[in-house]
Design an enzyme around this catalytic site. Structure first.
Site, PDB file in Angstrom:
ATOM      1  N   ARG A 240       1.015  -1.387   0.075  1.00 37.04           N
ATOM      2  CA  ARG A 240       0.124  -0.024  -0.034  1.00 37.04           C
ATOM      3  C   ARG A 240       0.899   1.029   0.645  1.00 37.04           C
ATOM      4  O   ARG A 240       1.689   1.349   0.698  1.00 37.04           O
ATOM      5  CB  ARG A 240      -0.790   0.000   0.763  1.00 37.04           C
ATOM      6  CG  ARG A 240      -2.056  -0.670   1.165  1.00 37.04           C
ATOM      7  CD  ARG A 240      -2.656  -0.762   0.263  1.00 37.04           C
ATOM      8  NE  ARG A 240      -3.951  -1.809   0.485  1.00 37.04           N
ATOM      9  CZ  ARG A 240      -4.181  -2.469  -0.735  1.00 37.04           C
ATOM     10  NH1 ARG A 240      -3.306  -2.597  -1.452  1.00 37.04           N
ATOM     11  NH2 ARG A 240      -5.847  -2.926  -0.325  1.00 37.04           N
ATOM     12  N   GLU A 269      -4.489   6.977  -5.642  1.00 34.97           N
ATOM     13  CA  GLU A 269      -4.083   5.546  -6.996  1.00 34.97           C
ATOM     14  C   GLU A 269      -5.761   6.199  -7.480  1.00 34.97           C
ATOM     15  O   GLU A 269      -6.411   6.140  -7.051  1.00 34.97           O
ATOM     16  CB  GLU A 269      -4.238   4.048  -6.093  1.00 34.97           C
ATOM     17  CG  GLU A 269      -3.062   3.800  -5.883  1.00 34.97           C
ATOM     18  CD  GLU A 269      -3.083   2.765  -5.815  1.00 34.97           C
ATOM     19  OE1 GLU A 269      -3.897   1.357  -6.048  1.00 34.97           O
ATOM     20  OE2 GLU A 269      -1.693   1.977  -5.552  1.00 34.97           O
ATOM     21  N   HIS A 288      -0.220  -0.654  -9.950  1.00 39.05           N
ATOM     22  CA  HIS A 288      -0.719  -0.971  -9.096  1.00 39.05           C
ATOM     23  C   HIS A 288      -1.331  -2.046  -9.722  1.00 39.05           C
ATOM     24  O   HIS A 288      -2.348  -2.778  -9.597  1.00 39.05           O
ATOM     25  CB  HIS A 288      -1.611  -0.432  -8.582  1.00 39.05           C
ATOM     26  CG  HIS A 288      -2.115  -0.733  -7.187  1.00 39.05           C
ATOM     27  ND1 HIS A 288      -2.736  -0.600  -6.392  1.00 39.05           N
ATOM     28  CD2 HIS A 288      -2.412  -2.712  -6.718  1.00 39.05           C
ATOM     29  CE1 HIS A 288      -2.925  -1.260  -5.517  1.00 39.05           C
ATOM     30  NE2 HIS A 288      -2.889  -2.938  -5.350  1.00 39.05           N
TER      31      HIS A 288
END
Length: 322
Positions: A240, A269, A288
């Site tokens: 994260r 994000e 990601h």
């Protein structure tokens, strides 16, 4: 018949992925697929189960669903659910931690980033595209994984997969976390050692994060802890983004206090253009992608659906995080 609201954000497949998820749910559930938790207020109001694939579930959403009995996260992470509000409402929140659905690809992505940093793949590629034979300049910074120390912050299912691969690369392993995994597991992982976080940071050549994001772990790597790292060390984050103070990391990279960073996750994000790490020296960035291969998405969906389906059938829940 239980009402299930499946919230699947567009960037992880949206309605297409959600329809596939709904298709494998048992018949005793009525599934509504949306891309945001706010999209269908009526379905939210009637929901007894929410399955969310990275879409936020806030205190407001929880309050708007009076009959809610379960929030099932289709991920290892659960920081996008308001855990305090769920706890106050008496609604369990589950992830898919014990399924191992994401562990293979996250571990592979971790090593992809580590190897790209060690071998200077991004600057080498860019130089060649620009007709620059960069070997004389790059060879001074190209290094090996073999013989280096890998510090793993969080030796859970994913961290252990990373450690197994590190053994194959002849790396020494240290790890930090609430407790030791035991002598047998440590021996299986090439003699891995449990150490305090500060010692891990001082001694590791590569540091990789595999911890959940909580209020305790937010900015776990802040300016003070980043300053403990060797100037030759690399930081890799596939967990994260908020586990690292991003400005502090940019400061360290700009100052040459770190050799580089490989990042698959950001806060927020997607990142904004103002994120300094986008321009920092010797970074390797990916959007990601560590948990979203075709194979992984299938495993994630099946794990989330199975736990929710077991709940609907009156069976015990797995992976309750609150």
């Amino acid at each position: 018949m239980k009402n299930v609201l499946a919230v699947v954000s567009a960037h992880v497949g949206g309605r297409t992925a959600g329809a596939a998820l709904a298709g494998v749910f048992p018949g005793e559930a009525r599934v509504t697929v949306v891309e945001t938790t706010d999209e269908d207020p009526g379905a939210l109001r009637e929901a007894q189960v929410i399955i969310t694939g990275l879409a936020p579930v806030t205190a407001g959403h929880l309050a708007a669903a009076p009959d809610l009995e379960l929030v099932q996260c289709a991920s290892h992470g659960f920081d996008y659910v308001d855990l305090d509000a769920a706890r106050a409402k008496g609604v369990p929140v589950c992830n898919i931690g014990s399924s191992g659905a994401e562990k293979q690809n996250v571990a592979e992505q971790t090593f992809a980033l580590m190897l790209a940093l060690a071998k200077q793949l991004i600057p080498a590629h860019t130089a060649l595209v620009d007709a620059d034979w960069a070997l004389p300049r790059l060879q001074r910074s190209i290094t090996e994984l073999s013989g280096k120390t890998l510090g793993i912050i969080g030796l859970g299912h994913i961290g252990e997969e990373v450690a197994r691969r590190a053994v194959a690369f002849d790396m020494s392993i240290v790890y930090a976390g609430p407790q030791s995994v035991g002598a047998e597991a440590e021996a299986r992982l090439g003699g891995a050692r449990h150490v305090e976080l500060d010692e891990l940071l001082r001694t590791s050549d590569y540091v990789t994060l595999h911890a959940p994001l909580t209020e305790t772990t937010r900015h776990l790597l802040n300016a003070e802890r980043l300053a403990l790292l060797k100037p030759t060390a690399f930081v890799v984050n596939t967990s994260r983004g908020a586990l690292i103070d991003q400005d502090a990391l940019a400061d360290a990279l700009d100052a040459g206090a770190l050799a580089g960073a490989g990042l698959d996750v950001f806060d927020p994000e997607p990142p904004t253009a103002a994120l300094r790490l986008l321009k920092a020296p010797n970074v390797v960035l990916s959007p990601h992608v560590a948990g979203v291969t075709r194979e992984t998405l299938v495993r994630i969906a099946l794990a989330a659906v199975q736990n929710a389906a077991d709940f609907v059938a009156g069976k015990p829940l797995r992976d309750v995080v609150t």
